[in-house]
Design a protein around this motif. Structure first.
Motif, PDB file in Angstrom:
ATOM      1  N   VAL A  74       0.865  -1.176   0.000  1.00  0.00           N
ATOM      2  CA  VAL A  74       0.000   0.000   0.000  1.00  0.00           C
ATOM      3  C   VAL A  74       0.901   1.226   0.000  1.00  0.00           C
ATOM      4  N   LEU A  75       0.786   2.054  -1.033  1.00  0.00           N
ATOM      5  CA  LEU A  75       1.587   3.264  -1.123  1.00  0.00           C
ATOM      6  C   LEU A  75       0.968   4.357  -0.268  1.00  0.00           C
ATOM      7  N   GLY A  76       1.730   4.881   0.668  1.00  0.00           N
ATOM      8  CA  GLY A  76       1.223   5.949   1.506  1.00  0.00           C
ATOM      9  C   GLY A  76       2.120   6.215   2.693  1.00  0.00           C
ATOM     10  N   GLU A  77       1.867   7.341   3.352  1.00  0.00           N
ATOM     11  CA  GLU A  77       2.600   7.726   4.555  1.00  0.00           C
ATOM     12  C   GLU A  77       1.683   7.615   5.761  1.00  0.00           C
ATOM     13  N   ALA A  78       2.137   6.899   6.767  1.00  0.00           N
ATOM     14  CA  ALA A  78       1.350   6.774   7.984  1.00  0.00           C
ATOM     15  C   ALA A  78       1.293   8.124   8.691  1.00  0.00           C
ATOM     16  N   GLY A  79       0.077   8.584   9.010  1.00  0.00           N
ATOM     17  CA  GLY A  79      -0.079   9.857   9.683  1.00  0.00           C
ATOM     18  C   GLY A  79      -0.504   9.706  11.126  1.00  0.00           C
ATOM     19  N   HIS A  80      -1.266   8.642  11.415  1.00  0.00           N
ATOM     20  CA  HIS A  80      -1.763   8.444  12.778  1.00  0.00           C
ATOM     21  C   HIS A  80      -2.010   6.959  13.006  1.00  0.00           C
ATOM     22  N   VAL A  81      -1.610   6.507  14.188  1.00  0.00           N
ATOM     23  CA  VAL A  81      -1.866   5.121  14.585  1.00  0.00           C
ATOM     24  C   VAL A  81      -2.788   5.150  15.793  1.00  0.00           C
ATOM     25  N   ASP A  82      -3.966   4.548  15.671  1.00  0.00           N
ATOM     26  CA  ASP A  82      -4.915   4.440  16.786  1.00  0.00           C
ATOM     27  C   ASP A  82      -4.678   3.087  17.440  1.00  0.00           C
ATOM     28  N   LEU A  83      -3.947   3.101  18.535  1.00  0.00           N
ATOM     29  CA  LEU A  83      -3.579   1.843  19.185  1.00  0.00           C
ATOM     30  C   LEU A  83      -4.790   1.121  19.770  1.00  0.00           C
ATOM     31  N   ASP A  84      -5.764   1.863  20.271  1.00  0.00           N
ATOM     32  CA  ASP A  84      -6.942   1.228  20.865  1.00  0.00           C
ATOM     33  C   ASP A  84      -7.839   0.608  19.799  1.00  0.00           C
TER      34      ASP A  84
END
Length: 483
Positions: A74-84
């Motif tokens: 998947v081409l893209g930049e991770a902006g936010h990780v929702d751990l919950d």
């Protein structure tokens, strides 16, 4: 019953190795997704040879989809990780957004250029972490030599032929070594007027080059560089950078149009955004690379503070060797966590280091045996060929051609100065122009100097005119990178 979903963020040394390990270990029993801004793995150690015109840019890139079986890219930049919620939110190359759900997450976001609060550096220096920066530097160095060859003012010609590299670690040492050979080749075709010769300066606050390596390797590199005429200045760095040159900490002002920033790296800002325990900007993990309190999350590479089991109380340094080996352990442990298997701890076995000094020269200590000269050069190139996960024949062919044919001295003009800012969270991507901001015929944002002429290199309006990917406006985080 649905298959477990594994998401890997980042395809550097750690992420790529984790994906490759999982593609074999999962064997179709899990869905493995790799999120990365580009469709290739970059073999960073050979990047100085791209900047020097030895290797064609694609030689140091390995196709992700072509080498990772059963892994969804998947081409893209991770902006936010929702751990919950166990989701990763990302932005694709065309500005769209998406979400990836996971049962296991591997954070291998890597690192970006390390910044220091030195006036003018962010505006006038360029880093060396991605392919765009290497391509820009090759064009820029070539252009300076060609302009000096046709210039009439001796002072301007001398400034164009002066190149300053800050940071005498792996990257800076190799950039200076390869760059000096490149400019020597260029001046043979385009000799500057009035006898001006290329001048390279390698600066570092440490007491010697390659301070993190064995003294014998450091002495070898220092001897080779000085023998070629590179001015190695230890205990010295940049106090201020301007459009016309750099002021050194010893009080000397050096007229130059080139400042290459190789003082080290800092973890990708994504790690800090998680709100988890950190160690100097790196995500704290257990020896198994699992994040404490989050059994579904693993982290490896430059973004992770991995305990050094051989040095209690210390963490493994941010190097490609550690990232590559941590990626394998992370992949194995993620697979084991899905089946209830035992997780193994990461323990690094030092196999030695290699530093390519250009031509037939290198410094190496395979298995602790110090080598120099052509033998070290052969060992170094053999190591890189063995370590690369692809393109070995093409790389070897480029080396052979470089040995028997003159280097091609041309500007491709593909990467402009303003599109590779030092202060960016995405050194692997060029900054794209904003159509609404207006541009010049060559694609560069319109900008004027106070005197009314066109801006040289980076226009002052560039940060505002190009919001994505934008600069990281945050305090610098110290790291174990080059000092």
């Amino acid at each position: 019953m649905s298959r477990p979903r594994i998401v890997i963020v980042g395809a550097g040394f750690a992420g790529y190795r984790a994906a490759r390990t999982l593609s074999r270990a999962a064997r179709g029993r899990a869905d493995v997704t790799l999120l990365n801004p580009t469709d290739y793995f970059l073999y960073l150690p050979l990047l100085p040879q791209v900047a020097a015109g030895i290797l064609e840019a694609r030689r140091v890139t390995v196709s992700l989809s072509g080498t990772l079986r059963d892994v969804r890219l998947v081409l893209g930049e991770a902006g936010h990780v929702d751990l919950d919620a166990r989701t990763v939110h990302y932005t694709d190359p065309e500005g769209g957004t998406g979400t990836l759900a996971y049962d296991r997450l591997v954070l291998a976001a890597g690192s970006v250029n390390k910044l220091l609060p030195i006036p003018g550096v962010a505006e006038h220096a360029h880093g060396f972490r991605g392919l765009p920066e290497a391509l820009y530097l090759r064009d820029h160095v070539t252009r300076q030599i060609e302009l000096a060859a046709s210039g009439d003012d001796p002072a301007t010609c001398a400034a164009r032929c002066t190149f300053v590299v800050v940071g005498a670690g792996y990257t800076g040492t190799e950039v200076a070594a390869q760059g000096q050979l490149l400019t020597d080749a260029l001046v043979r075709k385009h000799p500057p007027r009035r006898g001006v010769r290329p001048r390279w300066l390698l600066l570092d606050l440490a007491g010697r080059v390659l301070p993190e390596l064995d003294r014998r390797l450091s002495d070898t590199a220092d001897r080779v560089l000085r023998g070629r005429g590179v001015e190695v200045r230890t205990g010295t760095s940049v106090k201020e950078a301007t459009r016309d040159g750099v002021l050194l900490t010893d009080g000397e002002f050096v007229d130059t149009r080139t400042l290459v920033w190789c003082v080290g790296v800092r973890p990708d800002p994504l790690a800090e955004s998680l709100g988890l325990p950190m160690e100097r900007g790196r995500l704290l993990v257990e020896p198994t690379l699992r994040v404490p309190g989050r059994p579904e999350v693993f982290a490896c590479g430059d973004a992770a503070a991995v305990p050094d089991l051989d040095e209690p109380g210390q963490y493994t340094p941010m190097t490609a060797q550690h990232a590559w080996r941590q990626g394998k352990v992370a992949g194995q442990n993620v697979a084991a966590s899905l089946t209830g298997g035992e997780l193994r701890s990461y323990r690094h076995q030092d196999l030695g280091f290699v530093v390519d000094l250009g031509g037939v020269q290198a410094a190496a200590n395979p298995l602790g045996v110090p080598l120099s000269g052509p033998l070290a050069g052969a060992v170094t190139r053999g190591y890189h060929l063995a370590a690369m996960p692809g393109n070995r024949v093409r790389v070897a062919a480029d080396w052979l051609l470089d040995a028997v044919l003159p280097r091609q001295a041309v500007q491709l003009g593909l990467v402009r100065s303003w599109s590779v800012p030092l202060d960016t969270a995405s050194p692997e991507l060029v900054r794209m122009p904003d159509a609404s901001a207006g541009s010049q015929p060559g694609g560069e944002p319109a900008a004027k100097e106070p005197g009314g002429g066109p801006a040289r290199d980076r226009p002052r309006t560039a940060p505002a005119a190009h919001p994505a990917p934008g600069p990281v406006k945050r305090p610098d985080i110290p790291s174990e990178g080059d000092q």
